[in-house]
Enzyme design. Structure first.
Site, short mmCIF file in Angstrom:
data_model
loop_
_atom_site.label_atom_id
_atom_site.label_comp_id
_atom_site.label_asym_id
_atom_site.label_seq_id
_atom_site.Cartn_x
_atom_site.Cartn_y
_atom_site.Cartn_z
N ASP A 47 -9.30 -36.74 35.44
CA ASP A 47 -8.74 -38.02 35.91
C ASP A 47 -9.78 -39.12 35.80
O ASP A 47 -10.79 -39.11 36.50
CB ASP A 47 -8.31 -37.88 37.37
CG ASP A 47 -7.73 -39.18 37.91
OD1 ASP A 47 -6.52 -39.41 37.72
OD2 ASP A 47 -8.49 -39.99 38.50
N TYR A 52 -13.20 -47.42 35.73
CA TYR A 52 -14.37 -46.57 36.03
C TYR A 52 -15.49 -46.79 35.00
O TYR A 52 -16.63 -46.40 35.24
CB TYR A 52 -14.01 -45.08 36.06
CG TYR A 52 -12.99 -44.67 37.10
CD1 TYR A 52 -12.56 -45.56 38.10
CD2 TYR A 52 -12.44 -43.39 37.11
CE1 TYR A 52 -11.61 -45.17 39.04
CE2 TYR A 52 -11.50 -43.01 38.05
CZ TYR A 52 -11.08 -43.91 39.00
OH TYR A 52 -10.14 -43.52 39.93
N LYS A 77 -5.90 -44.79 33.73
CA LYS A 77 -5.12 -45.76 34.52
C LYS A 77 -5.33 -47.17 33.98
O LYS A 77 -6.43 -47.53 33.55
CB LYS A 77 -5.57 -45.73 35.99
CG LYS A 77 -5.68 -44.34 36.57
CD LYS A 77 -6.02 -44.32 38.05
CE LYS A 77 -6.41 -42.92 38.49
NZ LYS A 77 -7.81 -42.56 38.25
N HIS A 110 -2.69 -48.52 38.12
CA HIS A 110 -3.72 -48.16 39.10
C HIS A 110 -3.37 -48.62 40.52
O HIS A 110 -3.55 -47.87 41.48
CB HIS A 110 -5.07 -48.75 38.65
CG HIS A 110 -6.25 -47.99 39.16
ND1 HIS A 110 -7.40 -47.83 38.43
CD2 HIS A 110 -6.49 -47.36 40.34
CE1 HIS A 110 -8.27 -47.13 39.14
NE2 HIS A 110 -7.74 -46.84 40.29
N ARG A 239 -21.37 -27.68 42.64
CA ARG A 239 -20.18 -28.11 43.40
C ARG A 239 -18.95 -28.20 42.50
O ARG A 239 -17.84 -27.94 42.94
CB ARG A 239 -20.43 -29.47 44.06
CG ARG A 239 -21.29 -29.36 45.30
CD ARG A 239 -21.53 -30.73 45.86
NE ARG A 239 -22.12 -30.69 47.18
CZ ARG A 239 -22.51 -31.77 47.84
NH1 ARG A 239 -22.37 -32.97 47.29
NH2 ARG A 239 -23.03 -31.66 49.04
#
Ligand code: NAD
Length: 276
Positions: A47, A52, A77, A110, A239
């Site tokens: 995503d 970004y 988006k 968005h 992670r």
């Protein structure tokens, strides 16, 4: 129970991995590394968003991973400043170029930015791109029921997905109920509450201990068992892997209720009616 990652069905006949990888606040160089790690770990959904500033990095990471484009569910988006029919078509081309692909699996508006009042024209451009086969599924993000009602009334096309802020202390129950009524998949953003105080909650720490899992893994399990798509972000390889290891355990009904009870109306991001 099976360790196989789960998929969700959309109202348009398409399917998507339930667990994906989010890349907000990662620059191009690090996005390429993180996406490569995620794909090698087993994630098949990424995503990103034009705003970004890392669509190129995402495309590079996909290319470097060796995983075929056809196996990857890619979401991007449309940014607020590009809303409108012609500007959407143009912004979409730019996103594709940066991503190094000729289609996206899911394209989202968005934010509704209702004060601009352009989301309806934007949606019409999305439908054209979908009809041309360049967007596989059309969706929205941060839409409220009034905005969704308008899309439906004017075009008859229900978004496949509404990606919204959602975590155990901000459960968005009314919006989720609206989605269920209309066959819209709920996708949770900031699913870990951005890794803040949520993960320290005693009930989470206790459940994590009981299952031999981390608090983050328990929260992700809560999203999956509620039937949401979920897109945790991390730049740390250990992670990234940890957040994918959530298909080998389950929370019982009492645990789900205990996590539901963390509801505190704790919104982290802006209210969608207010963001311009
Ligand atoms: P998140 O809830 O996924 O939290 C990410 C942060 O949590 C990381 O930066 C790290 O600090 C921490 N973390 C991650 N894994 C952890 C682990 N296993 N243990 C402990 N801490 C851990 O927050 P997010 O990045 O805001 O949201 C996820 C994705 O949602 C974004 O990357 C983006 O793709 C999407 N998003 C969309 C919108 C929108 O308006 N549509 C808004 C925000 C985010």
């Amino acid at each position: 129970m099976s360790d196989t990652p789960t998929q969700l069905d959309f109202n348009d006949g398409k399917r998507a991995p339930q667990l994906g990888f989010g890349v907000w606040q990662i620059d191009d160089v690090h996005a390429a590394e993180a996406v490569e790690t995620a794909l090698q770990t087993g994630y098949r959904s990424i995503d990103t968003a034009a705003i970004y500033g890392n669509e190129k990095g995402v495309g590079d990471g996909i290319a470097r991973s060796g995983v075929a484009r056809s196996e990857i569910f890619l979401t991007t988006k449309l940014w607020n400043a590009d809303q409108g029919y012609d500007s959407t078509l143009k912004a979409f081309e730019q996103s594709l170029r940066r991503l190094g692909t000729d289609y996206v699996d899911l394209y989202l508006i968005h934010w509704p930015t209702p004060a601009k009042d352009r989301y309806l024209d934007t949606w019409k451009a999305f439908l054209r791109l979908r009809d041309e086969g360049r967007i596989r599924s059309v969706g929205v993000s941060n839409f409220q029921p009034a905005h969704l009602d308008r899309l439906l009334a004017e075009t008859g096309v229900t978004p496949a997905v509404n990606q919204i802020e959602l975590h155990p202390d901000f459960g968005q129950r009314e919006l989720v109920a609206y989605h269920a009524q209309h066959g819209i998949v709920t996708e949770s953003w900031s699913p870990l509450g951005q890794g803040g105080e949520l993960l320290q909650q005693p009930v989470l720490v206790e459940l994590a201990k009981r299952h031999g899992k981390s608090a983050a893994q328990v929260v992700l399990r809560w999203h999956l068992q509620h039937g949401y798509m979920v897109i945790p972000k991390s730049q740390t390889p250990s992670r990234i892997r940890e957040n994918f290891e959530v298909f080998d355990f389950a929370l019982d009904a009492a645990a789900m209720q205990a996590l539901d009870a963390l509801e505190a109306g704790h919104r982290i991001g802006p209210h969608p009616d207010q963001l311009q």
